[in-house]
Design a protein around this motif. Structure first.
Motif, mmCIF file in Angstrom:
data_model
loop_
_atom_site.group_PDB
_atom_site.id
_atom_site.type_symbol
_atom_site.label_atom_id
_atom_site.label_comp_id
_atom_site.label_asym_id
_atom_site.label_seq_id
_atom_site.Cartn_x
_atom_site.Cartn_y
_atom_site.Cartn_z
ATOM 1 N N LYS A 253 35.005 36.108 41.780
ATOM 2 C CA LYS A 253 34.947 36.755 41.409
ATOM 3 C C LYS A 253 35.365 38.985 41.356
ATOM 4 N N THR A 270 36.937 41.092 36.995
ATOM 5 C CA THR A 270 35.780 41.043 36.611
ATOM 6 C C THR A 270 35.962 41.223 35.642
ATOM 7 N N LEU A 337 27.154 39.241 37.711
ATOM 8 C CA LEU A 337 27.854 39.146 38.516
ATOM 9 C C LEU A 337 27.121 38.616 39.739
#
Length: 598
Positions: A253, A270, A337
């Motif tokens: 990511k 991302t 994340l």
């Protein structure tokens, strides 16, 4: 295929079918209408040699060349380049012929800057509006005598030595000794760094060092890469290849936080966030607070945790989002994340002023400490726009440190970068030696020298500062000076001087002569002396600042520190070095004038 590796979307493609298939710009558009960044890597990859570079000098004949390897001096990545010489002033740089080693536009075509600039070839003195030539010995003696006279008249705190963050370690070392031992002042630093509000040892209280904690190979195994205050495609194209690969091919990511987003950021990110300039620290502080509140990160058990938690400036996330100019959802997305990652790499542009924010380095250092305490892997990479700014503190060209990043002794003048910046802004400087920087072309840094009584400068090309200086000495470029520099990973890179300096002597030789005129004893083999002795002086930090193959181990256990946030827009940094000006011109004008039109 090469274009696809360097860029997220290839600028080249196959046009036509069957035997009429040709390699052309994508969709058969004109090259300047594609996302080409003029890196020239297609020249090396072309299997039939149909592409050739356009030289910065007259002539395109196929002549024998003298080839020599060295490193690029345009940024801190320090890519290896091959210099091919046709003659004294006829040369160009190309790649090192190693498959997979790429160059950016500056590394491949930047030699035009040195070839086409008006060079300063001999010492001279200013007499009103006229300039008179001087012999080198006489020029050096006058510089020493006049700087000493100013120091005696106004005190050592009224003189300073300023050195470009693009020169070699040897030149920085000599400049620092001239300031401290020759003039007795602590006023030593880089105007290019100071004008961007640089800070001395910002991460030292947390991690024990202010440097990249790993080399770029850590990107290959990362499952989350955070790019903050760095436009990877335009600033560090070759390093961007190492970011693109794990994201596109490995499923990592990517979070990009920058007020200006490159095509690579938008295509691969991302999460892309464009906060207000100078406010990104509010965003990351809110992300850190979200992770602490949810229990994903725990400060308890870490040194400094009590003070850190008691003085948290986390506040309300909605208020932080408003101050940063971002959406509340973006803070939550970033926290999610980070929460889901096990191997995180933060890529932060430490000397890039565009999106620098108060407390950003300390926040990332705290984040790394907290992630590691939760049994995750976390590293910080600090690519720098200025080629050897990583060497300033190591060589003692910083008010806070002497050679080996040892705390500087108490001397008249500044004791850290912030104090030196304040001293400059007060206009109290009366004498200065400026090496490789051009402050007088710009109003704000030029005002720092409004009360100057004697100014000496050393540079390789004509500038406003060399024209105004009482005495100007010739310098040399990174292609003309043998020595070492430190790249952003802390690795020591060797520069071989494949091109002779027009003045006949490189800059380090002139600074050596000046240091000896001050009565400073300089080792005969300075490069070898620094190579061995710097490692001893750095001790357990050597792998991060002066790496010649050592394994990286943190010098101390992490200690959390509270961070005070300030809503202040980052200032527009003037281009004070030649390469800064060159890069700025290309960014602002665009690269169309460097491309071949079809």
């Amino acid at each position: 295929r090469t274009c696809e590796r360097v860029l997220p979307i290839s600028a080249l493609g196959l046009v036509g079918r069957g035997f009429k298939t040709e390699m052309r710009p994508a969709m058969n558009d004109a090259l300047q209408d594609t996302n080409c960044v003029s890196c020239g890597n297609c020249i090396d990859a072309c299997p039939v040699g149909a592409l050739t570079p356009k030289y910065a000098f007259q002539g395109r004949a196929c002549l024998d060349t003298q080839d020599q390897l060295t490193h690029c001096g345009f940024c801190s990545v320090g890519c290896e380049v091959k210099v091919r010489r046709f003659g004294a002033a006829s040369y160009y740089t190309t790649s090192n012929d190693v498959a997979g080693d790429y160059l950016c536009r500056y590394g491949r075509f930047g030699s035009e800057l040195m070839i086409q600039s008006e060079r300063l070839r001999a010492p001279r003195e200013r007499d009103g509006h006229n300039h008179n030539p001087l012999a080198l010995d006489e020029a050096v003696t006058r510089v020493v005598e006049n700087l000493r006279a100013v120091a005696r008249k106004h005190g050592p705190e009224a003189v300073g030595v300023f050195v470009s963050p693009e020169v070699t370690n040897e030149e920085m070392y000599l400049a620092a000794r001239i300031a401290r031992e020759g003039l007795g002042t602590g006023n030593i630093g880089s105007l290019a760094v100071l004008s961007g509000a640089g800070r001395s040892g910002a991460m030292d209280p947390v991690l024990g060092l202010t440097a990249s904690t790993a080399d770029r190979s850590c990107l290959a195994t990362a499952d989350l890469i955070i790019c903050n205050n760095t436009a990877m495609e335009s600033d560090h194209l070759v390093l961007n290849v190492d970011v693109i690969a794990p994201v596109r091919d490995g499923g990592a990511k990517l979070i990009v936080v920058n007020s200006t987003l490159d095509p690579a950021d938008l295509h691969l990110g991302t999460l892309t966030v464009d906060p207000l300039r100078g406010r990104a620290s509010y965003f990351w502080n809110a992300v850190l607070q979200e992770l602490l509140d949810s229990g994903d990160l725990k400060a308890e058990g870490l040194a400094g945790a009590t003070e850190f938690l008691a003085n948290r400036d986390g506040g309300d996330s909605e208020l932080a989002a408003a101050k940063a100019g971002v959406q509340m959802e973006q803070i939550q997305q970033a926290a999610d994340l980070v929460r889901g990652a096990r191997n995180i790499v933060v890529v932060h542009g430490v000397d890039r002023p565009q999106d620098a924010a108060a407390g950003d380095l300390e926040i990332f250092a705290n984040l790394v400490a907290l992630l590691e305490a939760s049994e995750r892997k976390a590293e910080i990479l600090m690519p720098r726009q200025l080629a050897n700014s990583a060497g300033l503190e190591v060589m003692g060209a910083d008010p806070a440190f002497v050679w080996g990043k040892v705390a500087a002794p108490e001397l008249p003048g500044a004791h850290d970068s912030q104090q030196l910046r304040a001293l400059l802004e007060s206009g109290s400087l009366r004498g200065a030696l400026i090496i490789g920087e051009n402050p007088l072309e710009h109003d704000r840094p030029g005002s720092w020298f409004q009360n100057i009584e004697f100014l000496a400068t050393m540079d390789w090309a004509e500038t406003e500062t060399t024209r105004f200086a009482d005495i100007a000495l010739p310098g040399s470029t990174y292609l003309e000076t043998a020595g070492t520099r430190c790249n952003f990973e802390g690795r020591v890179l060797d520069y071989t001087a494949p091109v002779e300096a027009p003045a006949g002597l490189p800059g380090d030789a002139i600074l050596r002569q000046m240091a000896e005129e001050f009565g400073i004893e300089v080792p005969t083999e300075l490069t070898e002396h620094l190579r061995e002795a710097t490692a001893d002086r750095l001790g357990d930090r050597v792998a991060f600042y002066w790496n010649t193959g050592q394994e990286r181990r943190r010098p101390q256990a992490a200690r959390l520190v509270p961070v005070s946030l300030e809503a202040r827009a980052a200032s527009i940094q003037p281009a004070l070095t030649h390469t800064q000006r060159y890069r700025k011109e290309i960014r602002e004008v665009g690269t169309e004038r460097f491309r071949v039109r079809h």
